[in-house]
Motif scaffolding. Structure first.
Motif, PDB file in Angstrom:
ATOM      1  N   TYR A   1      47.334  43.153  31.248  1.00  0.00           N
ATOM      2  CA  TYR A   1      45.967  43.587  30.198  1.00  0.00           C
ATOM      3  C   TYR A   1      46.521  42.868  28.888  1.00  0.00           C
ATOM      4  CZ  TYR A   1      49.793  46.668  28.024  1.00  0.00           C
ATOM      5  OH  TYR A   1      50.888  47.103  27.264  1.00  0.00           O
ATOM      6  N   THR A   2      45.180  42.450  28.211  1.00  0.00           N
ATOM      7  CA  THR A   2      45.090  41.839  27.178  1.00  0.00           C
ATOM      8  C   THR A   2      44.457  42.635  25.999  1.00  0.00           C
ATOM      9  OG1 THR A   2      45.115  39.772  28.310  1.00  0.00           O
ATOM     10  CG2 THR A   2      44.585  39.553  25.770  1.00  0.00           C
ATOM     11  N   LEU A   3      45.241  42.819  24.820  1.00  0.00           N
ATOM     12  CA  LEU A   3      44.942  43.381  23.502  1.00  0.00           C
ATOM     13  C   LEU A   3      44.640  42.242  22.622  1.00  0.00           C
ATOM     14  CD1 LEU A   3      47.720  46.082  22.758  1.00  0.00           C
ATOM     15  CD2 LEU A   3      45.260  46.366  23.892  1.00  0.00           C
ATOM     16  N   GLU A   4      43.114  42.187  22.211  1.00  0.00           N
ATOM     17  CA  GLU A   4      42.844  41.202  21.380  1.00  0.00           C
ATOM     18  C   GLU A   4      43.421  41.644  19.818  1.00  0.00           C
ATOM     19  OE1 GLU A   4      41.049  38.551  21.752  1.00  0.00           O
ATOM     20  OE2 GLU A   4      40.768  38.923  23.793  1.00  0.00           O
ATOM     21  N   PRO A   5      43.513  40.968  18.802  1.00  0.00           N
ATOM     22  CA  PRO A   5      43.780  41.340  17.645  1.00  0.00           C
ATOM     23  C   PRO A   5      42.883  42.405  17.105  1.00  0.00           C
ATOM     24  CG  PRO A   5      43.606  38.867  17.526  1.00  0.00           C
ATOM     25  CD  PRO A   5      43.014  39.325  18.979  1.00  0.00           C
ATOM     26  N   ASN A   6      43.319  43.687  16.167  1.00  0.00           N
ATOM     27  CA  ASN A   6      42.758  44.317  15.770  1.00  0.00           C
ATOM     28  C   ASN A   6      41.950  45.179  16.886  1.00  0.00           C
ATOM     29  OD1 ASN A   6      42.594  43.852  12.854  1.00  0.00           O
ATOM     30  ND2 ASN A   6      41.113  41.887  13.286  1.00  0.00           N
ATOM     31  N   SER A   7      42.804  45.371  18.120  1.00  0.00           N
ATOM     32  CA  SER A   7      42.340  46.354  19.031  1.00  0.00           C
ATOM     33  C   SER A   7      43.485  47.461  19.349  1.00  0.00           C
ATOM     34  CB  SER A   7      42.026  45.480  20.517  1.00  0.00           C
ATOM     35  OG  SER A   7      43.202  45.088  20.848  1.00  0.00           O
TER      36      SER A   7
ATOM     37  N   SER B   1      41.241  43.935  27.627  1.00  0.00           N
ATOM     38  CA  SER B   1      40.720  43.314  29.001  1.00  0.00           C
ATOM     39  C   SER B   1      41.904  43.548  30.063  1.00  0.00           C
ATOM     40  CB  SER B   1      40.487  41.928  28.981  1.00  0.00           C
ATOM     41  OG  SER B   1      41.521  40.946  28.723  1.00  0.00           O
ATOM     42  N   LEU B   2      41.538  43.667  31.342  1.00  0.00           N
ATOM     43  CA  LEU B   2      42.079  43.773  32.437  1.00  0.00           C
ATOM     44  C   LEU B   2      42.169  42.644  33.390  1.00  0.00           C
ATOM     45  CD1 LEU B   2      41.618  47.764  33.080  1.00  0.00           C
ATOM     46  CD2 LEU B   2      43.382  46.802  31.547  1.00  0.00           C
ATOM     47  N   GLN B   3      43.301  42.426  34.092  1.00  0.00           N
ATOM     48  CA  GLN B   3      43.312  41.228  35.241  1.00  0.00           C
ATOM     49  C   GLN B   3      44.032  41.820  36.226  1.00  0.00           C
ATOM     50  OE1 GLN B   3      44.953  37.501  34.063  1.00  0.00           O
ATOM     51  NE2 GLN B   3      44.596  36.375  36.124  1.00  0.00           N
ATOM     52  N   SER B   4      43.560  41.976  37.529  1.00  0.00           N
ATOM     53  CA  SER B   4      44.231  42.404  38.679  1.00  0.00           C
ATOM     54  C   SER B   4      44.880  41.320  39.333  1.00  0.00           C
ATOM     55  CB  SER B   4      43.213  43.150  39.651  1.00  0.00           C
ATOM     56  OG  SER B   4      42.271  42.057  40.274  1.00  0.00           O
ATOM     57  N   GLN B   5      45.800  41.501  40.247  1.00  0.00           N
ATOM     58  CA  GLN B   5      46.374  40.487  41.229  1.00  0.00           C
ATOM     59  C   GLN B   5      45.568  39.509  42.007  1.00  0.00           C
ATOM     60  OE1 GLN B   5      49.712  41.511  43.617  1.00  0.00           O
ATOM     61  NE2 GLN B   5      50.494  42.766  42.107  1.00  0.00           N
ATOM     62  N   GLN B   6      44.115  40.348  42.083  1.00  0.00           N
ATOM     63  CA  GLN B   6      43.024  39.350  42.717  1.00  0.00           C
ATOM     64  C   GLN B   6      42.163  38.597  41.791  1.00  0.00           C
ATOM     65  OE1 GLN B   6      43.620  42.909  43.323  1.00  0.00           O
ATOM     66  NE2 GLN B   6      44.847  42.198  45.268  1.00  0.00           N
ATOM     67  N   ASN B   7      42.699  38.630  40.566  1.00  0.00           N
ATOM     68  CA  ASN B   7      42.207  37.854  39.461  1.00  0.00           C
ATOM     69  C   ASN B   7      40.735  38.286  39.141  1.00  0.00           C
ATOM     70  OD1 ASN B   7      44.361  35.802  38.951  1.00  0.00           O
ATOM     71  ND2 ASN B   7      43.581  34.765  40.587  1.00  0.00           N
TER      72      ASN B   7
END
Length: 272
Positions: free
Chosen positions: A83-89, A57-63
């Motif tokens: 950016y968020t890497l989930e487990p096993n991604s 997942s991605l999160q911009s400065q504008q949330n």
């Protein structure tokens, strides 16, 4: 990034034949039991992100929150995002150089929100490419497959682009110098710069000044030296400290002092 043994992240160099197209590829995977969130510094490059395993997942400065299921294009990256890497991604990121994204897709993007690359070329080829890539387990093999896939799509570099990318004289305005050299108006060169690169010379110069400040701060951190903000302002060409603070808030949405505090959680796209 830290915890490399758990996160397993690294750069992959490109062959010399593709040096004008990609600066590098970047691979990262999360082998832990918990999500891992990082901040990516702006690079003024357009990136192509392939996601395998669980969704990232991605999160911009504008949330704005967006999931990357298979493949997304972002760029040019002008502001930091999380950016968020989930487990096993795992992700594989292609970093386009200068006008290369335009040469591939025939247009440049003007924001950093993700777009499905198939939407840009009116074909379903990237969905098919992703299907083939997920069959491969080695990141280097995936990179080789992507490079081979790219060959038929790449257009020749335009004369104006080559002149802009090769321009070295810091004492002259590239827009003025190139306009005079090829007998075109400055306005036409400016429009081509924006069209082919996705950003203006003014935007690029501002970012280079900011990047110089970031690199100086990181050097001080590595040397365990105290950062003198007035020295940073003077050496990097800022008018005053408030202008430096403004750039940090614009590009990263944090203050310079917070950057110092949280620098271990921040990835530089030029030094990954």
């Amino acid at each position: 990034m830290k915890n490399a043994e758990e996160n397993n992240n690294y750069r992959i160099a490109v062959p010399s034949a593709f040096e004008t197209v990609f600066s590098h590829f970047y691979f990262a995977e999360n082998k832990t039991a918990f999500p891992i969130t990082k901040t990516l510094l702006p690079s003024f490059q357009t990136i192509l992100v392939f996601n395998f395993g669980r969704k990232s997942s991605l999160q911009s400065q504008q949330n704005t929150f967006l999931e990357v299921e298979k493949c997304m294009v972002l760029g040019p990256i002008k502001q930091a995002f999380n950016y968020t890497l989930e487990p096993n991604s795992e992700i594989l990121v292609a970093n386009f150089k200068e006008d290369a994204f335009y040469r591939f897709f025939g247009n440049a993007l003007f924001d950093s929100l993700p777009i499905d690359p198939d939407d840009l070329i009116d074909e379903n080829c990237f969905a098919l490419l992703w299907e083939e890539l997920q069959k491969l387990s080695d990141p280097k093999q995936r990179v080789d497959y992507i490079l081979d896939f790219c060959k038929p799509y790449l257009r020749e570099q335009k004369q104006i682009t080559k002149l802009l990318t090769d321009f070295q004289n810091q004492n002259l305005s590239p827009i003025k110098a190139i306009a005079s050299q090829i007998n075109q108006t400055q306005r036409n060169i400016q429009l081509n710069q924006k069209k082919l690169f996705g950003y203006t010379i003014k935007e690029a110069n501002r970012y280079e000044r900011f990047l110089k400040a970031v690199n100086q701060i990181q050097e001080n951190i590595l040397k365990d030296s105290k950062t003198d903000w007035l020295t940073i302002v003077d050496q990097c060409g800022y008018y005053d400290q408030s202008q430096l603070i403004h750039d940090f808030k614009y590009y990263m949405n944090i203050s310079p002092r917070k950057f110092l505090k949280f620098q271990n959680d921040i990835c530089s796209s030029r030094s990954e």
